[in-house]
Write a protein that holds these residues in place. Structure first.
Motif, PDB file in Angstrom:
ATOM      1  N   VAL A 137       0.844  -1.198   0.000  1.00 37.24           N
ATOM      2  CA  VAL A 137       0.000   0.000   0.000  1.00 37.24           C
ATOM      3  C   VAL A 137       0.878   1.247   0.000  1.00 37.24           C
ATOM      4  O   VAL A 137       1.814   1.357   0.797  1.00 37.24           O
ATOM      5  N   LYS A 138       0.566   2.181  -0.907  1.00 44.00           N
ATOM      6  CA  LYS A 138       1.325   3.425  -1.033  1.00 44.00           C
ATOM      7  C   LYS A 138       0.359   4.598  -0.870  1.00 44.00           C
ATOM      8  O   LYS A 138      -0.216   5.088  -1.847  1.00 44.00           O
ATOM      9  N   PRO A 139       0.184   5.069   0.380  1.00 44.34           N
ATOM     10  CA  PRO A 139      -0.803   6.131   0.640  1.00 44.34           C
ATOM     11  C   PRO A 139      -0.510   7.419  -0.107  1.00 44.34           C
ATOM     12  O   PRO A 139      -1.434   8.189  -0.406  1.00 44.34           O
ATOM     13  N   GLN A 140       0.747   7.661  -0.441  1.00 47.06           N
ATOM     14  CA  GLN A 140       1.085   8.911  -1.106  1.00 47.06           C
ATOM     15  C   GLN A 140       0.614   8.943  -2.559  1.00 47.06           C
ATOM     16  O   GLN A 140       0.546  10.015  -3.172  1.00 47.06           O
ATOM     17  N   GLY A 141       0.294   7.788  -3.112  1.00 50.26           N
ATOM     18  CA  GLY A 141      -0.175   7.736  -4.495  1.00 50.26           C
ATOM     19  C   GLY A 141      -1.589   7.193  -4.573  1.00 50.26           C
ATOM     20  O   GLY A 141      -2.267   6.996  -3.567  1.00 50.26           O
ATOM     21  N   ARG A 142      -2.040   6.933  -5.806  1.00 49.58           N
ATOM     22  CA  ARG A 142      -3.385   6.406  -6.029  1.00 49.58           C
ATOM     23  C   ARG A 142      -3.358   4.964  -6.508  1.00 49.58           C
ATOM     24  O   ARG A 142      -4.402   4.386  -6.800  1.00 49.58           O
ATOM     25  N   THR A 143      -2.149   4.388  -6.605  1.00 50.23           N
ATOM     26  CA  THR A 143      -2.034   3.022  -7.108  1.00 50.23           C
ATOM     27  C   THR A 143      -1.177   2.192  -6.155  1.00 50.23           C
ATOM     28  O   THR A 143      -0.057   2.587  -5.812  1.00 50.23           O
ATOM     29  N   ASP A 144      -1.691   1.058  -5.711  1.00 53.17           N
ATOM     30  CA  ASP A 144      -0.938   0.126  -4.876  1.00 53.17           C
ATOM     31  C   ASP A 144      -0.380  -0.994  -5.751  1.00 53.17           C
ATOM     32  O   ASP A 144      -0.744  -1.127  -6.917  1.00 53.17           O
ATOM     33  N   THR A 145       0.486  -1.815  -5.173  1.00 51.00           N
ATOM     34  CA  THR A 145       1.118  -2.917  -5.915  1.00 51.00           C
ATOM     35  C   THR A 145       0.728  -4.249  -5.287  1.00 51.00           C
ATOM     36  O   THR A 145       0.855  -4.434  -4.069  1.00 51.00           O
ATOM     37  N   LEU A 146       0.252  -5.161  -6.122  1.00 49.22           N
ATOM     38  CA  LEU A 146      -0.065  -6.515  -5.678  1.00 49.22           C
ATOM     39  C   LEU A 146       0.994  -7.469  -6.216  1.00 49.22           C
ATOM     40  O   LEU A 146       1.158  -7.600  -7.422  1.00 49.22           O
ATOM     41  N   LEU A 147       1.701  -8.121  -5.311  1.00 49.06           N
ATOM     42  CA  LEU A 147       2.663  -9.151  -5.685  1.00 49.06           C
ATOM     43  C   LEU A 147       1.993 -10.512  -5.585  1.00 49.06           C
ATOM     44  O   LEU A 147       1.372 -10.832  -4.562  1.00 49.06           O
ATOM     45  N   VAL A 148       2.082 -11.298  -6.642  1.00 47.70           N
ATOM     46  CA  VAL A 148       1.506 -12.646  -6.636  1.00 47.70           C
ATOM     47  C   VAL A 148       2.603 -13.654  -6.950  1.00 47.70           C
ATOM     48  O   VAL A 148       3.687 -13.292  -7.403  1.00 47.70           O
ATOM     49  N   ALA A 149       2.288 -14.940  -6.712  1.00 49.79           N
ATOM     50  CA  ALA A 149       3.217 -16.029  -7.023  1.00 49.79           C
ATOM     51  C   ALA A 149       2.542 -16.943  -8.031  1.00 49.79           C
ATOM     52  O   ALA A 149       1.798 -17.860  -7.657  1.00 49.79           O
ATOM     53  N   GLY A 150       2.791 -16.689  -9.303  1.00 52.92           N
ATOM     54  CA  GLY A 150       2.200 -17.526 -10.346  1.00 52.92           C
ATOM     55  C   GLY A 150       2.612 -18.976 -10.233  1.00 52.92           C
ATOM     56  O   GLY A 150       1.885 -19.872 -10.656  1.00 52.92           O
ATOM     57  N   ALA A 151       3.785 -19.229  -9.628  1.00 52.24           N
ATOM     58  CA  ALA A 151       4.259 -20.597  -9.458  1.00 52.24           C
ATOM     59  C   ALA A 151       3.342 -21.406  -8.559  1.00 52.24           C
ATOM     60  O   ALA A 151       3.285 -22.630  -8.657  1.00 52.24           O
ATOM     61  N   GLY A 152       2.622 -20.728  -7.682  1.00 55.11           N
ATOM     62  CA  GLY A 152       1.713 -21.430  -6.793  1.00 55.11           C
ATOM     63  C   GLY A 152       0.377 -21.774  -7.420  1.00 55.11           C
ATOM     64  O   GLY A 152      -0.462 -22.401  -6.770  1.00 55.11           O
ATOM     65  N   GLY A 153       0.171 -21.374  -8.659  1.00 63.32           N
ATOM     66  CA  GLY A 153      -1.078 -21.658  -9.358  1.00 63.32           C
ATOM     67  C   GLY A 153      -1.660 -20.401  -9.970  1.00 63.32           C
ATOM     68  O   GLY A 153      -1.937 -19.434  -9.258  1.00 63.32           O
ATOM     69  N   ALA A 154      -1.823 -20.427 -11.282  1.00 61.49           N
ATOM     70  CA  ALA A 154      -2.325 -19.242 -11.982  1.00 61.49           C
ATOM     71  C   ALA A 154      -3.755 -18.907 -11.576  1.00 61.49           C
ATOM     72  O   ALA A 154      -4.138 -17.739 -11.546  1.00 61.49           O
ATOM     73  N   SER A 155      -4.558 -19.910 -11.242  1.00 67.79           N
ATOM     74  CA  SER A 155      -5.947 -19.645 -10.879  1.00 67.79           C
ATOM     75  C   SER A 155      -6.037 -18.817  -9.603  1.00 67.79           C
ATOM     76  O   SER A 155      -6.853 -17.886  -9.512  1.00 67.79           O
ATOM     77  N   THR A 156      -5.200 -19.116  -8.630  1.00 66.59           N
ATOM     78  CA  THR A 156      -5.211 -18.361  -7.375  1.00 66.59           C
ATOM     79  C   THR A 156      -4.715 -16.936  -7.602  1.00 66.59           C
ATOM     80  O   THR A 156      -5.283 -15.971  -7.068  1.00 66.59           O
ATOM     81  N   ALA A 157      -3.658 -16.795  -8.396  1.00 70.31           N
ATOM     82  CA  ALA A 157      -3.125 -15.466  -8.682  1.00 70.31           C
ATOM     83  C   ALA A 157      -4.166 -14.608  -9.408  1.00 70.31           C
ATOM     84  O   ALA A 157      -4.352 -13.422  -9.098  1.00 70.31           O
ATOM     85  N   THR A 158      -4.876 -15.208 -10.359  1.00 71.74           N
ATOM     86  CA  THR A 158      -5.905 -14.474 -11.092  1.00 71.74           C
ATOM     87  C   THR A 158      -7.056 -14.069 -10.179  1.00 71.74           C
ATOM     88  O   THR A 158      -7.597 -12.958 -10.277  1.00 71.74           O
ATOM     89  N   ALA A 159      -7.440 -14.977  -9.269  1.00 76.27           N
ATOM     90  CA  ALA A 159      -8.520 -14.663  -8.338  1.00 76.27           C
ATOM     91  C   ALA A 159      -8.137 -13.505  -7.425  1.00 76.27           C
ATOM     92  O   ALA A 159      -8.948 -12.613  -7.160  1.00 76.27           O
ATOM     93  N   LEU A 160      -6.892 -13.511  -6.950  1.00 77.30           N
ATOM     94  CA  LEU A 160      -6.426 -12.403  -6.110  1.00 77.30           C
ATOM     95  C   LEU A 160      -6.490 -11.081  -6.867  1.00 77.30           C
ATOM     96  O   LEU A 160      -6.938 -10.061  -6.324  1.00 77.30           O
ATOM     97  N   GLU A 161      -6.029 -11.104  -8.094  1.00 74.57           N
ATOM     98  CA  GLU A 161      -6.049  -9.885  -8.912  1.00 74.57           C
ATOM     99  C   GLU A 161      -7.470  -9.360  -9.064  1.00 74.57           C
ATOM    100  O   GLU A 161      -7.725  -8.154  -8.903  1.00 74.57           O
ATOM    101  N   THR A 162      -8.413 -10.249  -9.351  1.00 71.05           N
ATOM    102  CA  THR A 162      -9.800  -9.836  -9.542  1.00 71.05           C
ATOM    103  C   THR A 162     -10.391  -9.246  -8.267  1.00 71.05           C
ATOM    104  O   THR A 162     -11.041  -8.185  -8.289  1.00 71.05           O
TER     105      THR A 162
END
Length: 376
Positions: A129-154
């Motif tokens: 979370v970056k309060p000074q801006g309007r965009t935060d960053t989500l780090l995912v681990a595609g190696a753990g399964g693309a379906s889970t990473a996609t669900a987190l993104e959504t």
């Protein structure tokens, strides 16, 4: 005139047509009561009929299990770390954990710890979370399964949008180039599992569904040992040097494979001891109908309905899939429980097979002695 050799018109017609006299309806005689049912029982003995019903139930169970598991994936308490300033972190965590249907399980930490936990496979994502801006960053681990990473993104894109913010997604721990969507681990385990119960099934076809003695059961289990070792080595060689899907950790993968294959064979032999030829059906129910859809292949366990989500770590399919992924991508963190599950099935199957044959023989021997004692 000798009437025994006189043919009636019907008999002559039957003789010319080749119709057996036994199959020809008799004039003036009603069919015997229950005749059709008797013929049906003769054509399909009760034992065969029971097997056909079992096959039908397995088929329908297959459809129910796979469609039930995959038709409506919904994220449930996916573990995620939130790295934010102290004044912001508690509120951010509370909002994420209060989302409808509880798709996330958020905890607050610092960015360095969040990245470390992600690289160890303890969490599926990290929100910076970056309060000074309007965009935060989500780090995912595609190696753990693309379906889970996609669900987190959504989920997080929707949550951030409700706060009039945006999110930038970074795959901080991607799968190898040859491991599309991180599915190679799952399919490798499927191959190993199928190999294990096929070996036991073939031994049953060749030697009899149920081993006659504890020694015979032991010989089948011993035959499974070199087969399992070769299967582990072969599977690791195919996904690694041959196809380049899962490169590295060759010996560790081979060892897991050997344990999976031997466990599947031992469990199948145990079921054959307990249920005879029907033991193959019980094996298919365990490994195919229940094990594969709950293993976390097409969809991670966090996206499955409660029944399949609960089964995932308890069955060899899910335990092995998790173990292979974490060996390949997360330095083997968190696989102790998986290996314990695989060892329990292997050891439990072997013990049930040997002890089961012994108990069945003793029971039969006791049953054979009892009438003799009464007659004496």
């Amino acid at each position: 005139m000798d009437t025994d050799h006189t043919e009636t018109p019907d008999a002559a017609t039957a003789a010319q047509s080749g119709e057996p006299d036994a199959d020809r309806p008799k004039k003036g005689k009603a069919p015997a009561p229950g005749g059709f049912r008797a013929r049906l029982r003769g054509a399909v003995p009760p034992r065969i009929a029971a097997m056909l019903v079992g096959a039908l139930l397995l088929q329908l169970g297959f459809v129910l299990s796979y469609v039930g598991a995959f038709h409506h994936p919904q994220p449930h308490r996916i573990p995620i770390a939130v790295a934010a300033p102290e004044r912001v972190a508690p509120g951010a965590v509370e909002k994420l954990n209060a989302l409808p249907d509880h798709p996330l399980k958020a905890t607050a930490t610092d960015e360095a710890t969040a990245r470390e936990r992600l690289s160890d496979g303890e969490i599926s994502g990290a929100l910076i979370v970056k309060p000074q801006g309007r965009t935060d960053t989500l780090l995912v681990a595609g190696a753990g399964g693309a379906s889970t990473a996609t669900a987190l993104e959504t989920v997080l894109e929707k949550a951030e949008k409700s706060q009039h913010r945006g999110v930038s997604v970074v795959d901080a721990h991607p799968a190898q180039a040859g491991d599309a969507r991180g599915l190679s681990s799952f399919y490798l385990v499927v191959g190993w599992t199928v190999g294990g119960y096929l070996l036991a099934a073939l031994l049953g076809v060749s030697l009899g569904a149920r081993p006659a003695t504890a020694r015979a059961a032991g010989r089948r289990l011993l035959a499974a040992v070199p087969y399992a070792v070769l299967s582990g080595l072969g599977g690791a060689a195919i996904v690694g040097p041959l196809l380049g899907a899962l490169n590295g950790h060759f010996l560790a993968l081979s060892a897991i494979g050997a344990l999976v294959v031997f466990g599947a064979a031992a469990v199948t032999i145990a079921f054959q001891v307990l249920f005879g030829v029907l033991g193959i059906g019980v094996t298919v129910l365990l490994f195919v109908v229940l094990g594969n859809p709950s293993a976390g292949g097409a969809y991670g366990p966090e996206l499955l309905p409660p029944f399949w989500r609960a089964l995932s770590p308890a069955l060899p399919n899910g335990a092995a899939t998790h173990a292979v992924r974490h060996v390949m991508y997360f330095s083997g963190h968190g696989i102790t429980a998986n290996l314990a599950v695989l060892a329990a099935y292997a050891l439990g199957g072997a013990l049930v097979a040997v002890l089961g044959v012994t108990l069945i023989r003793r029971r039969r021997a006791a049953g054979a002695e009892r009438p003799a004692a009464v007659s004496g």
